[in-house]
Design an enzyme around this catalytic site. Structure first.
Site, PDB file in Angstrom:
ATOM      1  N   HIS A  92       5.090  -5.337   4.064  1.00 49.83           N
ATOM      2  CA  HIS A  92       4.309  -4.221   3.542  1.00 49.83           C
ATOM      3  C   HIS A  92       4.469  -2.940   4.349  1.00 49.83           C
ATOM      4  O   HIS A  92       3.985  -1.882   3.933  1.00 49.83           O
ATOM      5  CB  HIS A  92       2.825  -4.601   3.449  1.00 49.83           C
ATOM      6  CG  HIS A  92       2.135  -3.989   2.272  1.00 49.83           C
ATOM      7  ND1 HIS A  92       0.934  -4.453   1.774  1.00 49.83           N
ATOM      8  CD2 HIS A  92       2.460  -2.951   1.470  1.00 49.83           C
ATOM      9  CE1 HIS A  92       0.561  -3.732   0.737  1.00 49.83           C
ATOM     10  NE2 HIS A  92       1.461  -2.806   0.532  1.00 49.83           N
ATOM     11  N   HIS A 131      -5.649  -7.702   2.607  1.00 53.13           N
ATOM     12  CA  HIS A 131      -5.886  -6.969   3.842  1.00 53.13           C
ATOM     13  C   HIS A 131      -6.010  -5.470   3.552  1.00 53.13           C
ATOM     14  O   HIS A 131      -5.558  -4.990   2.516  1.00 53.13           O
ATOM     15  CB  HIS A 131      -4.729  -7.204   4.817  1.00 53.13           C
ATOM     16  CG  HIS A 131      -4.414  -8.649   5.038  1.00 53.13           C
ATOM     17  ND1 HIS A 131      -3.503  -9.343   4.257  1.00 53.13           N
ATOM     18  CD2 HIS A 131      -4.894  -9.546   5.935  1.00 53.13           C
ATOM     19  CE1 HIS A 131      -3.434 -10.594   4.671  1.00 53.13           C
ATOM     20  NE2 HIS A 131      -4.266 -10.748   5.679  1.00 53.13           N
ATOM     21  N   ASP A 189      -4.716  -3.103   5.679  1.00 51.88           N
ATOM     22  CA  ASP A 189      -3.537  -2.413   6.217  1.00 51.88           C
ATOM     23  C   ASP A 189      -3.899  -1.034   6.737  1.00 51.88           C
ATOM     24  O   ASP A 189      -3.155  -0.055   6.570  1.00 51.88           O
ATOM     25  CB  ASP A 189      -2.433  -2.328   5.163  1.00 51.88           C
ATOM     26  CG  ASP A 189      -1.878  -3.702   4.800  1.00 51.88           C
ATOM     27  OD1 ASP A 189      -2.107  -4.654   5.568  1.00 51.88           O
ATOM     28  OD2 ASP A 189      -1.234  -3.831   3.746  1.00 51.88           O
ATOM     29  N   HIS A 234       3.287  -3.883   9.523  1.00 50.77           N
ATOM     30  CA  HIS A 234       2.910  -4.165   8.132  1.00 50.77           C
ATOM     31  C   HIS A 234       1.391  -4.152   7.939  1.00 50.77           C
ATOM     32  O   HIS A 234       0.927  -4.155   6.808  1.00 50.77           O
ATOM     33  CB  HIS A 234       3.520  -5.490   7.642  1.00 50.77           C
ATOM     34  CG  HIS A 234       2.816  -6.732   8.086  1.00 50.77           C
ATOM     35  ND1 HIS A 234       2.858  -7.909   7.364  1.00 50.77           N
ATOM     36  CD2 HIS A 234       2.060  -7.004   9.180  1.00 50.77           C
ATOM     37  CE1 HIS A 234       2.160  -8.843   7.984  1.00 50.77           C
ATOM     38  NE2 HIS A 234       1.677  -8.316   9.089  1.00 50.77           N
ATOM     39  N   ASP A 258       0.508  -6.488  -2.743  1.00 53.62           N
ATOM     40  CA  ASP A 258       0.929  -7.499  -1.780  1.00 53.62           C
ATOM     41  C   ASP A 258       0.648  -8.857  -2.412  1.00 53.62           C
ATOM     42  O   ASP A 258      -0.480  -9.129  -2.835  1.00 53.62           O
ATOM     43  CB  ASP A 258       0.128  -7.319  -0.492  1.00 53.62           C
ATOM     44  CG  ASP A 258       0.611  -8.193   0.655  1.00 53.62           C
ATOM     45  OD1 ASP A 258       1.032  -9.329   0.394  1.00 53.62           O
ATOM     46  OD2 ASP A 258       0.543  -7.740   1.812  1.00 53.62           O
ATOM     47  N   GLU A 272       5.983  -8.687   0.257  1.00 53.51           N
ATOM     48  CA  GLU A 272       5.595  -9.848   1.052  1.00 53.51           C
ATOM     49  C   GLU A 272       5.938 -11.196   0.413  1.00 53.51           C
ATOM     50  O   GLU A 272       5.300 -12.210   0.706  1.00 53.51           O
ATOM     51  CB  GLU A 272       4.098  -9.806   1.416  1.00 53.51           C
ATOM     52  CG  GLU A 272       3.705  -8.639   2.320  1.00 53.51           C
ATOM     53  CD  GLU A 272       4.133  -8.792   3.778  1.00 53.51           C
ATOM     54  OE1 GLU A 272       4.729  -9.837   4.125  1.00 53.51           O
ATOM     55  OE2 GLU A 272       3.880  -7.847   4.566  1.00 53.51           O
TER      56      GLU A 272
END
Length: 300
Positions: free
Chosen positions: A100, A125, A127, A140, A227, A272
């Site tokens: 990512h 997540h 990120d 990532h 993702d 991913e």
């Protein structure tokens, strides 16, 4: 959505520690993404893969707690240029990852041609880490923060400008694993987040209705960053950072179908997919099926 699609592969595995995700673009192609889109009537141009360099030693942090920084910068700068070209040619950029961290380049290339870009971040997540807040130093886990202009200048200024997107134009969907620094940043910036609590309580249909309304208020285009670890690992086992308790395969299809009906998505990436961790290419096949739904595929 535009009838011309430009596919750009990014075989990047240096934004995290688990090798194998660099094969993601290949297995998504193998699962039939080009054929699926062509069957829907799109003109598809596969531009191949961005070349990724290899450092002599992997997973090395610099003084700012950023692993493999130079190679990640170089790849994202190249990706930003390729995406910007596709947008300039009036094509829909469809980016295939790779980890990512490539979203830094995707957003840099798209936002260069869009005045006010909206972002739907479909992910387990946030990120939203930086070198200061990241427990691992894996880039990532930082692309959304970098795209908001938060973090190391070498990441935030890829493409030659920052920020790429404003906090009020971002929606995160499916979150269920956030670090402390990410939670603080979400509150500080007022970022709209639909955690799995909201997905469970409201249902995916209502979540998507609200997300679409929020992300289109003051924007000229919307980028989808999906993702595959957003899905529950039962449906997408081939990811590097699985988190149980995510949206189902069917719920995610509904989300893509509603985005297709809305017609708001102007660029997208699917990231991913790690075939080494997968079961019979299940995760890549899920990615292709979701791409089909995003681009308007219907049963009847």
């Amino acid at each position: 959505m535009k009838q011309k699609i430009s596919i750009i592969g990014v075989p990047m595995d240096l934004g995290q520690m688990r090798r194998g995700v660099d094969m993601g673009p290949s297995v998504i192609r193998y699962a039939g993404v080009v054929e699926r889109l062509e069957a829907l009537g799109y003109a598809v141009e596969d531009r191949g893969d961005v070349k990724i360099g290899r450092p002599s030693t992997l997973d090395v942090k610099n003084d700012d707690n950023l692993k493999d920084l130079n190679v990640v910068i170089e790849a994202n700068q190249t990706l930003a240029e390729e995406v910007s070209k596709a947008v300039a040619e009036d094509a829909f950029p469809l980016i295939l990852g790779g980890d990512h961290s490539i979203a830094i380049g995707s957003l840099a290339g798209v936002a260069d041609k869009v005045d006010q870009l909206g972002v739907i971040w479909y992910d387990a997540h946030g990120d939203l880490n930086t070198g200061e807040t990241s427990p691992s130093g894996n880039i990532h886990g930082m692309p959304l923060a970098a795209s908001l202009g938060i973090g190391h200048p070498s990441l935030t200024e890829i493409g030659g400008y920052a920020p790429k997107v404003r906090p009020e134009n971002v929606v995160i969907i499916g979150a269920r694993s956030l670090d402390e620094g990410e939670r603080e940043l979400i509150k500080e910036k007022g970022i709209k987040v639909f955690t799995m609590h909201e997905v469970d309580r409201l249902g995916m249909s209502k979540v998507m209705e609200q997300a679409i309304e929020h992300v289109t208020k003051n924007t000229d285009g919307v980028h989808l960053s999906l993702d595959l670890d957003a899905l529950d690992p039962l449906y997408a086992p081939g990811v590097g950072t699985p988190v149980i308790g995510g949206p189902t395969y069917r719920e995610t299809h509904l989300a893509m179908e509603m985005l297709a009906e809305s017609g708001i998505i102007t660029s997208a990436e699917f990231v991913e997919v790690n075939p080494i961790l997968d079961v019979k290419n299940q995760t890549a096949e899920a990615a292709v099926a979701l791409i089909g739904s995003l681009f308007g595929e219907k049963l009847l």
